[in-house]
Design an enzyme around this catalytic site. Structure first.
Site, mmCIF file in Angstrom:
data_model
loop_
_atom_site.group_PDB
_atom_site.id
_atom_site.type_symbol
_atom_site.label_atom_id
_atom_site.label_comp_id
_atom_site.label_asym_id
_atom_site.label_seq_id
_atom_site.Cartn_x
_atom_site.Cartn_y
_atom_site.Cartn_z
ATOM 1 N N THR A 94 -19.082 23.179 -112.720
ATOM 2 C CA THR A 94 -19.917 22.006 -112.470
ATOM 3 C C THR A 94 -20.470 21.914 -111.058
ATOM 4 O OG1 THR A 94 -18.813 20.750 -114.195
ATOM 5 C CG2 THR A 94 -19.936 19.485 -112.486
ATOM 6 N N PHE A 95 -19.613 21.920 -110.053
ATOM 7 C CA PHE A 95 -20.091 21.650 -108.698
ATOM 8 C C PHE A 95 -21.038 22.739 -108.184
ATOM 9 C CE2 PHE A 95 -17.770 17.951 -108.654
ATOM 10 C CZ PHE A 95 -17.747 17.319 -107.413
#
Length: 699
Positions: free
Chosen positions: A236-237
């Protein structure tokens, strides 16, 4: 009768025949020493002085002729007098002398010399000088007035130009691309505006499940590829910050959800703000900073990294992360930002501007995908809810007459793969954790040895283990990391990596004891994972766009692209200049056709869990081995299966030990056969010519 000579002289010199100018120039009071026959050109000494002074004045005036002559109200033409000839006919000399004096007198009157000046004695050189000085003073005064007038005119012109420039700048958007005229919805003018929505964990083939009518209509009315590729690692990040900057993770520095920085001697951990929200972690320039730096206001709703004060430039609005926020509140927040007054509306508050960029993060699909799995019953409802949220946003735009005014772009960061106990690898079986100082990432593992000299030894040890277990790949960052990963040029990337195949996971014993879990029939959590090879079909993301920045035919299709391209695309939609980045796409996008064209690739749902080409033989052999042991009288038909090395990925998990006592071996074999039949049908559909897209199978 003929005149006598004396009479001719009398005619020339007589007072009765003089003209007015000649009488002025010839004063009888000065004729004491002369007879009546004296020529008029034989002037007294003061007369010569007058002529010389007049000549001098003409020279001065001619020399100083310039801009004053141009701007004077009464033009004066100055000619050069012919000098008095010493010889020649006395009559001619007298005539020229009188004409010269007349010209001088006319000149004085033309230039405004008072009549009283003419009454002064012509023989006084002092009087001539005074007249000359007065004329020069008048000239200087006139020039002063002219220059003062010029300066005033110039100041007025400069002031006018300044006011015109200010008005132009106020009325003109700050960037040339934004010069696309502001659009009106009937009540307000809107500068180029874009809503960017990220549906975390929304796999591309979720669109083919019949759960997303709004998204599918959105595709039919907009432009999209069949899928968008994430960046490696597909977590995600790193991917959200790649979409925000256009940079690979190795370039912007967020190389994982968790990682160690050897220079800072600090750990980044995405769920702990004190370990992730400092500006020094975040390289590059995200969308909201680029926009604000170019005077385009931005609003960011929970996007990863937006709370980190990057470059010390804050967006107009920042909503802190709240994983429990319900979707209707997100809809209200987005539409509420659009309802704020625009820059030309009244009343307009400088502390509450209407943003032109709204970037919103939606974590629900990812959260439930991890919790229940991407093929669960629960995730189906979560997908429906995300689709309903988009429907509410689009309906709100329609109510505000903004459908053709505001751009809407929907993306995701990665896909999701199903996990299972049968696809777990114990880290301690691969390497001794005591040799490691830091472990980065998950489900892929970045390893930092305690002693740098152990790197080669540990690498070779893992290579040997991978030969017996083909479900992991081993790479050295500086030697054999695949170039397509773009995952080597940063010291935050660990020097040694174990990358599991899609659907597999590496766990430590304190997290999950694989052997005991299999014996007890435990369920492994999370039920869904991502972070694998970013090009695998199960990791594919989505990109769909519609609005005035995408003036394409409805249902247009573009070739798949990687998410490094999103930054440039969004910058172009709101008329700002992007910073240098790894992307190359710019608007307008170039469609290759429509999604309805016959040559469009079919919609393919990749197999999940992942299967290999040798799965059929493995499953059949496993089933018959279990059958044989059961027939031979063993109480647990799974005992021999659990001892088989995990060379291939089983299609389905064998029934847990607790279920072996509740069904006969024949029932168990029947169930196995049904599973094999289902798998064969799926395999043929995916691999036979004309049955599917061969790209959907793992390499």
């Amino acid at each position: 009768m003929p005149k006598m000579p004396n009479e001719e002289a009398s005619t020339i010199t007589g007072s009765d025949t003089y003209s007015t100018d000649e009488r002025t120039l010839y004063d009888h009071a000065d004729d004491d020493g002369y007879s009546h026959g004296r020529p008029s050109t034989e002037l007294s000494e003061p007369g010569h002085d007058i002529l010389e002074s007049e000549d001098e004045r003409e020279r001065l005036l001619t020399k100083n002729e310039g801009i004053a002559g141009i701007f004077s109200k009464k033009g004066v033409k100055i000619g050069k007098r012919e000098p008095t000839k010493p010889d020649g006919d006395s009559n001619q000399r007298g005539k020229k002398g009188r004409n010269g004096e007349a010209s001088a007198l006319m000149y004085e009157m033309e230039e405004g010399v008072g009549v009283s000046d003419q009454s002064l004695s012509r023989g006084s050189s002092e009087s001539d000088e005074q007249r000359l000085s007065a004329t020069i003073v008048q000239r200087k005064a006139r020039r002063t007035r002219i220059w003062r007038r010029i300066i005033i005119y110039v100041c007025i012109m400069v002031l006018f130009l300044v006011l015109f420039f200010v008005a132009y700048r106020v009325s003109k958007p700050s960037h040339p691309t934004a010069a696309a005229l502001m659009l009106s919805n009937g009540t307000s003018l809107f500068a180029p505006t874009t809503i960017l929505i990220s549906l975390d964990g929304f796999r591309a083939d979720f669109l083919y499940r019949g759960l997303t009518p709004t998204l599918n209509r959105f595709i039919q009315n907009g432009i999209s590829p069949k899928y968008m590729l994430p960046s490696f690692p597909s977590v995600t990040f790193p991917n959200h910050y790649t979409m925000a900057t256009g940079l690979y993770p190795e370039a912007h520095g967020i190389v994982g959800n968790t990682f160690w920085d050897p220079s800072l001697n600090k750990e980044f951990y995405y769920t702990e703000p004190e370990k992730s929200l400092q500006p020094f972690w975040w390289g590059g320039e995200p969308l909201w900073v680029t926009a604000e730096r170019q005077n385009v206001r931005a609003a960011v709703h929970m996007w990863p990294g937006s709370e980190a004060h990057i470059s010390h430039i804050e967006p107009a609005y920042v909503d802190k992360y709240n994983g429990s926020e319900v979707l209707p509140l997100k809809v209200d927040r987005i539409l509420g930002l659009l309802d704020l007054p625009g820059p030309l509306d009244t009343p307009t508050r400088l502390d509450q501007p209407r943003p032109q960029l709204i970037a919103a993060y939606v974590p629900n699909v990812d959260g439930d995908g991890h919790k229940y799995g991407p093929n669960s019953t629960e995730i189906r409802q979560t997908i429906r809810n995300a689709d309903a949220m988009l429907e509410s946003i689009l309906h709100g735009l329609q109510e505000r007459n903004l459908t053709e005014i505001v751009n809407v772009v929907v993306v995701s960061d990665h896909g999701m793969a199903t996990t299972d106990v049968s696809r777990l690898i114990q880290l301690e079986d691969l390497i001794d954790p005591n040799d490691l100082e830091h472990i980065d990432g998950w489900p892929l593992y970045g390893l930092r040895p305690k002693r740098p000299e152990d790197l080669d030894r540990l690498h070779q040890q893992l290579i040997d283990k991978a030969k017996r277990n083909p479900n992991i790949e081993v790479y050295l960052r500086d030697k054999d990391m695949p170039k397509r990963y773009h995952f080597s040029n940063n010291e935050r990337i660990a020097p040694l990596w174990i990358v599991p195949k899609t659907g597999w996971a590496i766990v430590t014993k304190d997290e999950f004891d694989v052997e005991k879990g299999r014996e007890n029939g435990d369920v492994y959590h999370p039920r869904g994972l991502h972070g694998y090879d970013h090009e695998h079909p199960l990791m594919r993301a989505i990109f769909v766009a519609r609005g005035p920045a995408f003036p394409h035919e409805a249902n247009s299709r573009v070739e798949p692209f990687q998410n490094i391209e999103l930054y440039n695309i969004i910058c172009d939609t709101i008329g700002i200049e992007p910073m240098p980045n790894n992307g190359t796409l710019r608007l307008p996008l170039k469609p290759v056709g429509l999604h309805t064209d016959p040559e469009t690739p079919p919609n393919v749902t990749p197999a999940d869990p992942v299967e290999t080409s040798s799965i059929l033989a493995s499953t059949v052999l496993t089933s018959f081995a279990s059958l044989a042991t059961s027939a031979s009288g063993l109480d647990d038909p799974m005992s021999s299966f659990l001892q088989i090395p995990p060379v291939t990925t089983p299609t389905t998990s064998a029934p847990p030990a607790s279920s072996s006592t509740s069904e006969s071996w024949w029932e168990w074999l029947t169930h196995k056969a049904d599973n094999v039949e289902d798998w064969v049908e799926e395999f043929l559909n995916s691999h036979m010519p004309g049955k599917g897209d061969p790209k959907s199978t793992p390499s």
